[in-house]
Scaffold this motif. Sequence first.
Motif, PDB file in Angstrom:
ATOM      1  N   UNK A   1       0.840  -1.194   0.000  1.00 13.45           N
ATOM      2  CA  UNK A   1       0.000   0.000   0.000  1.00 13.45           C
ATOM      3  C   UNK A   1       0.872   1.239   0.000  1.00 13.45           C
ATOM      4  N   UNK A   2       0.581   2.144  -0.926  1.00 10.94           N
ATOM      5  CA  UNK A   2       1.269   3.425  -1.051  1.00 10.94           C
ATOM      6  C   UNK A   2       0.260   4.502  -0.659  1.00 10.94           C
ATOM      7  N   UNK A   3       0.651   5.401   0.249  1.00 12.81           N
ATOM      8  CA  UNK A   3      -0.290   6.404   0.738  1.00 12.81           C
ATOM      9  C   UNK A   3       0.253   7.811   0.588  1.00 12.81           C
ATOM     10  N   UNK A   4      -0.673   8.734   0.383  1.00 15.03           N
ATOM     11  CA  UNK A   4      -0.360  10.166   0.325  1.00 15.03           C
ATOM     12  C   UNK A   4      -1.077  10.845   1.474  1.00 15.03           C
ATOM     13  N   UNK A   5      -0.332  11.628   2.241  1.00 15.86           N
ATOM     14  CA  UNK A   5      -0.937  12.444   3.296  1.00 15.86           C
ATOM     15  C   UNK A   5      -1.358  13.753   2.647  1.00 15.86           C
ATOM     16  N   UNK A   6      -2.656  14.016   2.658  1.00 17.32           N
ATOM     17  CA  UNK A   6      -3.208  15.201   2.017  1.00 17.32           C
ATOM     18  C   UNK A   6      -3.877  16.080   3.071  1.00 17.32           C
ATOM     19  N   UNK A   7      -4.163  17.330   2.754  1.00 19.06           N
ATOM     20  CA  UNK A   7      -4.765  18.220   3.755  1.00 19.06           C
ATOM     21  C   UNK A   7      -6.054  17.673   4.381  1.00 19.06           C
ATOM     22  N   UNK A   8      -6.824  16.895   3.644  1.00 16.74           N
ATOM     23  CA  UNK A   8      -8.099  16.365   4.138  1.00 16.74           C
ATOM     24  C   UNK A   8      -7.953  15.018   4.843  1.00 16.74           C
ATOM     25  N   UNK A   9      -6.803  14.313   4.652  1.00 19.14           N
ATOM     26  CA  UNK A   9      -6.627  12.992   5.249  1.00 19.14           C
ATOM     27  C   UNK A   9      -5.644  12.148   4.466  1.00 19.14           C
ATOM     28  N   UNK A  10      -5.843  10.822   4.486  1.00 18.70           N
ATOM     29  CA  UNK A  10      -4.917   9.900   3.829  1.00 18.70           C
ATOM     30  C   UNK A  10      -5.604   9.216   2.651  1.00 18.70           C
ATOM     31  N   UNK A  11      -4.896   9.191   1.522  1.00 20.80           N
ATOM     32  CA  UNK A  11      -5.357   8.522   0.315  1.00 20.80           C
ATOM     33  C   UNK A  11      -4.388   7.382   0.042  1.00 20.80           C
ATOM     34  N   UNK A  12      -4.903   6.151   0.018  1.00 22.55           N
ATOM     35  CA  UNK A  12      -4.042   4.975  -0.125  1.00 22.55           C
ATOM     36  C   UNK A  12      -4.387   4.189  -1.386  1.00 22.55           C
ATOM     37  N   UNK A  13      -3.335   3.603  -1.978  1.00 19.86           N
ATOM     38  CA  UNK A  13      -3.454   2.820  -3.203  1.00 19.86           C
ATOM     39  C   UNK A  13      -2.836   1.452  -2.952  1.00 19.86           C
ATOM     40  N   UNK A  14      -3.619   0.379  -3.137  1.00 18.99           N
ATOM     41  CA  UNK A  14      -3.144  -0.968  -2.854  1.00 18.99           C
ATOM     42  C   UNK A  14      -2.893  -1.784  -4.109  1.00 18.99           C
ATOM     43  N   UNK A  15      -1.754  -2.472  -4.108  1.00 15.78           N
ATOM     44  CA  UNK A  15      -1.359  -3.352  -5.209  1.00 15.78           C
ATOM     45  C   UNK A  15      -1.211  -4.754  -4.640  1.00 15.78           C
ATOM     46  N   UNK A  16      -2.160  -5.644  -4.956  1.00 16.26           N
ATOM     47  CA  UNK A  16      -2.158  -6.990  -4.394  1.00 16.26           C
ATOM     48  C   UNK A  16      -1.067  -7.854  -5.011  1.00 16.26           C
ATOM     49  N   UNK A  17      -0.604  -8.825  -4.246  1.00 18.33           N
ATOM     50  CA  UNK A  17       0.442  -9.734  -4.689  1.00 18.33           C
ATOM     51  C   UNK A  17       0.047 -10.536  -5.922  1.00 18.33           C
ATOM     52  N   UNK A  18      -1.240 -10.826  -6.084  1.00 15.50           N
ATOM     53  CA  UNK A  18      -1.647 -11.639  -7.239  1.00 15.50           C
ATOM     54  C   UNK A  18      -1.471 -10.888  -8.562  1.00 15.50           C
ATOM     55  N   UNK A  19      -1.440  -9.555  -8.525  1.00 10.70           N
ATOM     56  CA  UNK A  19      -1.182  -8.728  -9.714  1.00 10.70           C
ATOM     57  C   UNK A  19      -0.458  -7.473  -9.223  1.00 10.70           C
ATOM     58  N   UNK A  20       0.818  -7.608  -8.835  1.00 12.51           N
ATOM     59  CA  UNK A  20       1.519  -6.525  -8.135  1.00 12.51           C
ATOM     60  C   UNK A  20       1.746  -5.254  -8.949  1.00 12.51           C
ATOM     61  N   UNK A  21       1.523  -5.298 -10.250  1.00 12.39           N
ATOM     62  CA  UNK A  21       1.714  -4.111 -11.075  1.00 12.39           C
ATOM     63  C   UNK A  21       0.418  -3.383 -11.394  1.00 12.39           C
ATOM     64  N   UNK A  22      -0.706  -3.884 -10.878  1.00 15.78           N
ATOM     65  CA  UNK A  22      -2.004  -3.288 -11.179  1.00 15.78           C
ATOM     66  C   UNK A  22      -2.703  -2.848  -9.894  1.00 15.78           C
TER      67      UNK A  22
END
Length: 147
Positions: free
Chosen positions: A114-135
């Motif tokens: 999971x890659x996350x960005x701390x933004x003024x309103x909160x946290x936005x996270x992006x998850x890349x599962x092991x079964x398709x780690x590039x998507x």
Amino acid sequence: MTQLKTTLWQAIDTLVAQLPFSKAKVETALGTPLREVDRNTYTVFLESADAVQLADNERIAKIDLRLGSEQAHPGLLSLDLEGGCINLDAVRAHYSNLKITDIPRGRSLDEATTHSAALPWGKLSFGFKERAPNCLAYVVLAPGEGD
């Protein structure tokens, strides 16, 4: 299936503009009804019944909205994706200041980096599962949360 003439990035911007989350605001922003699937003392759990097709060949397979029973709680929204393949470079093109906030522990192909960005309103996270780690597999909007 609901069809939106918007990209994932536009949908995220629209959802952020709706903060704090409510059932009605998320239903309007994503064009699909949500139904209550569970409830406890602290949280109401809502999910979509149908997928939402986005303009960029992505599909929101599941919407998971969690609303606190206290009015001050801004909610938490998770969008499970399928369809096309958004890679980490595409995410970084929109949110360059990402930090790894979770890693797989080797127990399941459904675990994610999971890659996350701390933004003024909160946290936005992006998850890349092991079964398709590039998507990109999911996006989580957590208002009010910091690093």
